[in-house]
Structure formats: structure tokens, C-alpha cells
Write a protein that holds these residues in place. Structure first.
Motif, PDB file in Angstrom:
ATOM      1  N   UNK A 138     -35.901 -11.715  35.541  1.00 25.78           N
ATOM      2  CA  UNK A 138     -35.797 -13.027  36.371  1.00 25.78           C
ATOM      3  C   UNK A 138     -34.418 -13.651  36.510  1.00 25.78           C
ATOM      4  N   UNK A 139     -33.995 -14.002  37.447  1.00 23.77           N
ATOM      5  CA  UNK A 139     -32.512 -14.100  37.628  1.00 23.77           C
ATOM      6  C   UNK A 139     -32.596 -15.681  36.791  1.00 23.77           C
ATOM      7  N   UNK A 140     -33.599 -16.549  36.791  1.00 24.00           N
ATOM      8  CA  UNK A 140     -33.155 -17.722  35.913  1.00 24.00           C
ATOM      9  C   UNK A 140     -32.902 -17.436  34.623  1.00 24.00           C
ATOM     10  N   UNK A 141     -33.672 -16.388  34.090  1.00 23.72           N
ATOM     11  CA  UNK A 141     -33.625 -15.995  32.665  1.00 23.72           C
ATOM     12  C   UNK A 141     -32.023 -15.289  32.489  1.00 23.72           C
ATOM     13  N   UNK A 142     -31.748 -14.539  33.342  1.00 20.05           N
ATOM     14  CA  UNK A 142     -30.316 -13.947  33.280  1.00 20.05           C
ATOM     15  C   UNK A 142     -29.284 -15.002  33.459  1.00 20.05           C
ATOM     16  N   UNK A 149     -34.184   3.133  23.656  1.00 23.61           N
ATOM     17  CA  UNK A 149     -35.419   2.145  24.031  1.00 23.61           C
ATOM     18  C   UNK A 149     -36.803   2.768  24.025  1.00 23.61           C
ATOM     19  N   UNK A 150     -36.925   4.248  24.189  1.00 25.92           N
ATOM     20  CA  UNK A 150     -37.928   4.793  24.177  1.00 25.92           C
ATOM     21  C   UNK A 150     -38.388   4.858  22.672  1.00 25.92           C
ATOM     22  N   UNK A 151     -37.625   4.848  21.859  1.00 24.63           N
ATOM     23  CA  UNK A 151     -38.187   4.806  20.447  1.00 24.63           C
ATOM     24  C   UNK A 151     -38.045   3.435  19.745  1.00 24.63           C
ATOM     25  N   UNK A 152     -38.198   2.519  20.556  1.00 26.83           N
ATOM     26  CA  UNK A 152     -38.315   1.154  20.148  1.00 26.83           C
ATOM     27  C   UNK A 152     -39.647   0.345  20.562  1.00 26.83           C
ATOM     28  N   UNK A 153     -39.563  -0.903  20.311  1.00 28.10           N
ATOM     29  CA  UNK A 153     -40.656  -1.757  20.763  1.00 28.10           C
ATOM     30  C   UNK A 153     -40.144  -2.650  21.949  1.00 28.10           C
ATOM     31  N   UNK A 154     -40.647  -2.369  23.164  1.00 24.58           N
ATOM     32  CA  UNK A 154     -39.767  -2.966  24.159  1.00 24.58           C
ATOM     33  C   UNK A 154     -40.948  -3.962  24.921  1.00 24.58           C
ATOM     34  N   UNK A 155     -40.283  -5.210  25.362  1.00 25.15           N
ATOM     35  CA  UNK A 155     -40.799  -6.272  26.296  1.00 25.15           C
ATOM     36  C   UNK A 155     -40.317  -5.938  27.413  1.00 25.15           C
ATOM     37  N   UNK A 156     -40.958  -6.383  28.531  1.00 29.49           N
ATOM     38  CA  UNK A 156     -40.336  -6.326  29.659  1.00 29.49           C
ATOM     39  C   UNK A 156     -41.036  -7.827  30.856  1.00 29.49           C
ATOM     40  N   UNK A 157     -40.184  -8.456  31.234  1.00 30.11           N
ATOM     41  CA  UNK A 157     -40.633  -9.388  32.279  1.00 30.11           C
ATOM     42  C   UNK A 157     -41.016  -8.870  33.406  1.00 30.11           C
ATOM     43  N   UNK A 158     -42.167  -9.415  34.039  1.00 27.76           N
ATOM     44  CA  UNK A 158     -42.654  -8.809  35.448  1.00 27.76           C
ATOM     45  C   UNK A 158     -42.778 -10.362  36.191  1.00 27.76           C
ATOM     46  N   UNK A 159     -41.786 -10.875  36.560  1.00 29.06           N
ATOM     47  CA  UNK A 159     -41.915 -12.256  37.156  1.00 29.06           C
ATOM     48  C   UNK A 159     -42.006 -11.847  38.796  1.00 29.06           C
ATOM     49  N   UNK A 160     -42.953 -12.795  39.476  1.00 26.30           N
ATOM     50  CA  UNK A 160     -43.130 -12.749  40.769  1.00 26.30           C
ATOM     51  C   UNK A 160     -41.669 -12.771  41.695  1.00 26.30           C
TER      52      UNK A 160
END
Length: 385
Positions: free
Chosen positions: A34-38, A109-120
């Protein structure tokens, strides 16, 4: 906004809070979309969200990494507080997800626990699918509101910028009223508002102006047209002012000549609903409570079918097409109001088959004991004789 609008300590504090929230959620990395988060974490105003843009932040102290278009490199270098900039599209089209995969592999990242924002609005479905496929089992969550929830309570500097945006919005509304008369078009009035905003140092608001009149007065969100205003018209106007990306919104109801009894009735009901909503706003109150207060007023007047919009929502540093935060005052809201939040108050009544509507929009600062109105402009029905 840029990195110069806040201190380095402000950004460090924000990042610390995000990393703590990530650790609490069991995340090693967060892919911020999300651009607001960035913007909140780096100060960036860059427009790469139109194509693809993300920020990578680890739960452990370390570099803040941004992936963006090559065309935004200079802006990130000058205006944003970032440690690494990776770019795509130089100068021919380039697949941004291949770059994401390259950077993600280099960081493990593929060996880690990753969260991803999925904003509209800001993440293309095809990009989402490919990122999800690439991360596989490493992607364990989609905490889209993790950062948004941390920034709902505004700092003193943020409130200073919001107050300035509110002041500018009031100036533009005064210019609108002075220009409001028979014979002008909706577009001419909109031009007056925009001129006043920009001359008084507003930035470009995230959402365009809504301005309707006459037979269009029943539209809850209508863009201005070349319709010429006539005596007897009712209508409404809504717009946002922006200062250093922070937004203040305002909306008012108007009439050319004496309003009809029905138009006056709708305005009076909406005014009472807004007052009832504001009376319930204070620290510690569930966000659903002010909503229910406004809803009761409108329903008791037999106008429930015209309640076609949220009672109010949190205000963010806006990026097109919206300036709203996840906090809404609606029946299913799970949020609790806290001192320092800034929310809109705008319970509406719009009845399309009667070509009528009413909405008063104000912003309030939640305090320990109530709500502070940020706009100083009169909330009365605007009547032009």
C-alpha cells in the motif's frame, strides 16, 4: 510529503512499532504494497503504485528495501528514507515480478515466515497470484491492515498537518459560497474550489471533487458537469484538501432560493444524525456506537432507505483513488476509538427517485472526553437568495 517532513527519529519509531507488530504476528518479513504504508515508513510520494511497487522490511533491524520503477529512482533517492532501491523497466518494459523474485531469493524469503499486504487498488491480481506462487508455504499471512492500524492514532506533527489541511478546506468552501449563484456551471464552481485549494498550498487530493445540483442532487457521489445552476436547485459539494499528503475533507449542502419543505426536512434529519454521531465519539467507545446513534435518527425519520453510505471513517494520507483508512463507523466495525484518531462524520440521506439528498461532512479529532471539530466553516444549510 517527503522524508524532510518528519524527523529521522519519527521514522525510526514507526519502523520499531512495525517490527514489534511483525514479531507479535510471528512474521520474519513483511511485503508492503500500500502506498500509504510505504509513505508512512519512508516518506515516499512516488507514483510507482500505478504499476508495481513494494517495500521489504524485516522483523529484525536492517535495511529498508524498495522495489520500484526506474523512473522513480531519483525521487526515492531525494525524498525517501530508504537503504536499498531496486528498479525495473530501464528503459523498455520489464517484468517486475522477476525482480521481486531475484531480491526475495537474495534475502532468503522462501525460507522465512512472510506476510504480504493485499490492498485494494494497488496490487494487480496477476502480480498477486505470481508472488503468492513464488513464496509458496513461506507466505503465512496477509496482514493488510497491520501498518494501517498502527497509524490510526496521529502524532502531534501529523495533527498539525491535518489542521492545516482543514484550514485550507475552509478557505476553499468560502470561495465556493461566494461563487455560488444562478447561471454558473458545476464545473465552473469546481474550478473555483480547486483554484482556492492550490493557491492556498493544498496538494492534489486523492479523490476528485463531488458536486451535484438540481436533478442530480440525489447522487451520493457525482462529478461536476457543465449543468447550469438555476433558482430552486438544491445540491451538495464534497472535496478534500491536502497538506504534506495529510487530508482533511468537508461537505456541505446548498440551495439557490428558499429550500422546499422536503429538502429542508432531509437536511434537518442529516444534521441531527451528524450531531448524534459526534455526541458519542470519545476515547474507548466502540466505533459502532456513533454509527448506531446516527442510524437511529435517520431510521426514526423513516429515511433508512436513503442511508446509502458509511457514517464515517478514518482519514489517511491519501493516495488515489482514496484517502480512507480501514476504520469505518458501520454496523460490523470491530474498531474502538482512541484519542488521536481523526475520523469523518457524514451520515447521509440520498433518495434518487426524489432527486434529493443531504450529507454534511466534517472531520473530528477523537479526544479523551469527546470529539473536536476540525473545520471552522458553518455547518448550516447554505442558502443563496
Amino acid at each position: 510529503m517527503s522524508k524532510l517532513d518528519f524527523s529521522t527519529q519519527d521514522f525510526e519509531f514507526r519502523r520499531k512499532r512495525v517490527r514489534e507488530a511483525m514479531a507479535s504476528a510471528g512474521l520474519d518479513w513483511l511485503v508492503v504494497i500500500h502506498p500509504v504504508s510505504i509513505h508512512w515508513l519512508t516518506g515516499s510520494d512516488a507514483k510507482s503504485y500505478q504499476e508495481f511497487q513494494c517495500l521489504l522490511i524485516s522483523a529484525e533491524p536492517g535495511d529498508i528495501i524498495v522495489l520500484t520503477r526506474e523512473g522513480e529512482r531519483s525521487e526515492f533517492l531525494d525524498d525517501a528514507l530508504v537503504d536499498q532501491i531496486w528498479t525495473f523497466g530501464m528503459p523498455e518494459p520489464e517484468d517486475p515480478i522477476l525482480l521481486f523474485e531475484k531480491v526475495a531469493n537474495s534475502l532468503g524469503l522462501k525460507r522465512a515466515r512472510v506476510g504480504m499486504e493485499v490492498p485494494a487498488y494497488y496490487l494487480h491480481p496477476h502480480h498477486y497470484v505470481r508472488m503468492k506462487q513464488f513464496l509458496g508455504e513461506a507466505q503465512v499471512a496477509e496482514p493488510t491492515n497491520l501498518i494501517h492500524d498502527l497509524k490510526l492514532v496521529k502524532s502531534e506533527t501529523e495533527l498539525k498537518y491535518i489542521r492545516e489541511a482543514s484550514r485550507i478546506a475552509d478557505i476553499a468552501m468560502d470561495a465556493f459560497v461566494k461563487a455560488l449563484r444562478e447561471g454558473v456551471t458545476e464545473l465552473q464552481l469546481a474550478g473555483t474550489v480547486y483554484q482556492a485549494l492550490f493557491q492556498n498550498h493544498s496538494g492534489m487530493a486523492a479523490s476528485p471533487i463531488n458536486l451535484v445540483s438540481g436533478p442530480r442532487a440525489g447522487f451520493s457521489h457525482g462529478a461536476p458537469t457543465d449543468r447550469v445552476l438555476r433558482r430552486g436547485d438544491t445540491g451538495s459539494i464534497e472535496y478534500g484538501a491536502m497538506f504534506k499528503r495529510y487530508t482533511s475533507t468537508i461537505g456541505r449542502q446548498f440551495c439557490l432560493g428558499t429550500p422546499s419543505p422536503r429538502a429542508q426536512e432531509l437536511y434537518d434529519v442529516v444534521r441531527r444524525a451528524s450531531d448524534a454521531c459526534i455526541a458519542e465519539i470519545r476515547h474507548g467507545v466502540p466505533a459502532v456506537v456513533p454509527h448506531l446513534a446516527a442510524k437511529r435518527v435517520i431510521d426514526d425519520a423513516g429515511l433508512g432507505r436513503g442511508r446509502v453510505h458509511t457514517t464515517g471513517y478514518g482519514l489517511a494520507p491519501g493516495f488515489p483513488p482514496t484517502w480512507g483508512e480501514p476504520l469505518h463507523m458501520l454496523g460490523d466495525s470491530t474498531y474502538t476509538l482512541q484519542a488521536g484518531m481523526v475520523i469523518t462524520v457524514e451520515p447521509p440521506v440520498f433518495i434518487g427517485d426524489e432527486f434529493l439528498g443531504a450529507r454534511i461532512i466534517d472531520n473530528v479529532l477523537v479526544t479523551q472526553n469527546g470529539a473536536e471539530l476540525l473545520s471552522r466553516f458553518s455547518r448550516d444549510l447554505i442558502v443563496i437568495d
